[in-house]
Scaffold this active site. Structure first.
Site, mmCIF file in Angstrom:
data_model
loop_
_atom_site.group_PDB
_atom_site.id
_atom_site.type_symbol
_atom_site.label_atom_id
_atom_site.label_comp_id
_atom_site.label_asym_id
_atom_site.label_seq_id
_atom_site.Cartn_x
_atom_site.Cartn_y
_atom_site.Cartn_z
ATOM 1 N N SER A 65 36.971 39.270 34.288
ATOM 2 C CA SER A 65 38.022 39.100 35.297
ATOM 3 C C SER A 65 37.624 39.688 36.634
ATOM 4 C CB SER A 65 39.343 39.722 34.838
ATOM 5 O OG SER A 65 39.395 41.102 35.144
ATOM 6 N N ILE A 66 38.406 39.338 37.645
ATOM 7 C CA ILE A 66 38.215 39.841 39.012
ATOM 8 C C ILE A 66 38.428 41.340 39.090
ATOM 9 C CG2 ILE A 66 40.639 39.510 39.707
ATOM 10 C CD1 ILE A 66 39.556 38.423 42.393
ATOM 11 N N LYS A 67 39.123 41.919 38.109
ATOM 12 C CA LYS A 67 39.440 43.346 38.132
ATOM 13 C C LYS A 67 38.193 44.222 37.985
ATOM 14 C CE LYS A 67 43.918 42.812 38.482
ATOM 15 N NZ LYS A 67 44.655 43.204 39.696
ATOM 16 N N ASP A 68 37.083 43.658 37.543
ATOM 17 C CA ASP A 68 35.841 44.441 37.470
ATOM 18 C C ASP A 68 35.475 45.026 38.834
ATOM 19 O OD1 ASP A 68 35.671 43.737 34.829
ATOM 20 O OD2 ASP A 68 33.822 42.585 35.010
ATOM 21 N N ALA A 107 37.926 48.003 39.571
ATOM 22 C CA ALA A 107 37.755 49.100 38.610
ATOM 23 C C ALA A 107 36.506 49.913 38.906
ATOM 24 C CB ALA A 107 37.704 48.541 37.188
#
Length: 324
Positions: free
Chosen positions: A42-45, A48
């Protein structure tokens, strides 16, 4: 061939792919940024890894510490990946509407997962955000990520997502960028980059019906949120990571539109992405019709469809929910 020191270094540099079948003739081109191709899916990498790097540099997270966060699942998986590499314990709170695949994946990384009720107001002590805050306060050596209100969330997408799209499009040679509004980090960060470097690009956020962002943007008032099925997009609280000053418009979609488009993206374009991607592309197609030919839209595909096999990719689940 480039060799990375660890999996975190492989975050980013995702491709732009042209949509061919779901966009009608005579409409603008739509290029999708395949963020589901990041290492944890996901784009959240991006956010994070950026936030943990900064927390370490500022001494907010020390060796042997614990990462605590409230998440719809994607941020939890991204943080759990970083924690596995860096050697941290992690605890995540998750509303009970989220898929079992997300819960199981976070646990597989070694995370502890606390499930909270979805249908509670934002000020309830049982709300997943307030539960995470309480756990962080009670856990020695904890770092609370606070993605919904963390300026580093925006900065990650300004420095990396926005810059990448700018470079991939010859300095912002396109008309519209469209992204989902969950925490707000993506559209805010990308929006800030393009307002600085290519202000001709229009920034449009996409919000699911039931979320608060659409009404906040258009009226300035915080509406009462209600439960919706699509995951990883929208929110039931006001987020400081949502910078409306760099957003030009906000569009709204419903669950059925989101799931139908996500299923079409897989079956017609071969793009295995989640329901929030369906939300964004449904709205992008409508904007493409209005723009007409010879214009280009760039839109994000936020997360992988692998975490929704038991939900909207299942015909039985779609029928049980009244979507088929």
């Amino acid at each position: 061939m480039e060799i990375f020191e660890n999996i975190i270094d492989a975050v980013g540099q995702t491709p732009l792919i042209r949509l061919n079948k779901v966009v009608p003739d005579g409409a603008a081109n739509i290029l999708v940024k395949c963020e589901y191709m990041n290492p944890s899916g996901s784009i959240k990498d991006r956010m994070a890894s950026f936030i943990i790097d900064n927390a370490e540099k500022q001494g907010l997270l020390k060796p042997g510490g614990t990462i605590v966060e409230n998440t719809s699942g994607n941020t939890g998986q991204s943080l759990a990946m970083v924690a596995a590499v860096r050697g941290y314990r992690c605890i995540f709170t998750l509303p009970d509407k989220m898929s079992q695949e997300k819960i199981d994946t976070m646990k597989a990384y070694g995370a502890e997962v606390v499930i909270t009720p979805t249908d509670v107001p934002g000020d309830s002590p049982d709300h997943y955000v307030n539960t995470a805050k309480r756990i962080a306060e009670d856990t020695p050596g904890a770092f609370y990520v606070n993605q919904y209100h963390n300026e580093w969330n925006i900065e990650a997408h300004r420095q990396f997502t926005g810059r990448e799209i700018y470079d991939q499009t010859d300095g912002g040679d396109f008309a519209v960028f469209m992204g989902g509004t969950g925490t707000g980090g993506t559209v805010s960060g990308v929006g800030r980059w393009f307002k600085e470097h290519a202000p001709n690009v229009k920034i449009i956020g996409v919000d699911p019906m039931g979320s608060v962002h659409y009404h906040l943007f258009h009226t300035g008032n915080l509406p009462k949120a209600y439960v919706y099925q699509v995951e990883g997009i929208g929110e039931d609280i006001k987020c400081d990571a949502m910078d409306f000053t760099v957003v030009d418009d906000m569009l709204q979609v419903n669950d059925k539109q989101s799931f139908d488009m996500a299923r079409r993206l897989l079956r017609e374009e071969g793009l295995f992405c989640g329901g929030s991607s369906g939300s964004i592309i449904h709205a992008a197609v409508e904007v493409a019709k209005e723009l007409g030919a010879n214009k280009t839209i760039v839109a994000t595909l936020c997360d992988s469809g692998t975490r929704y096999i038991s939900k909207f990719f299942s015909d039985k689940w779609m029928k049980d929910q009244g979507f088929l």
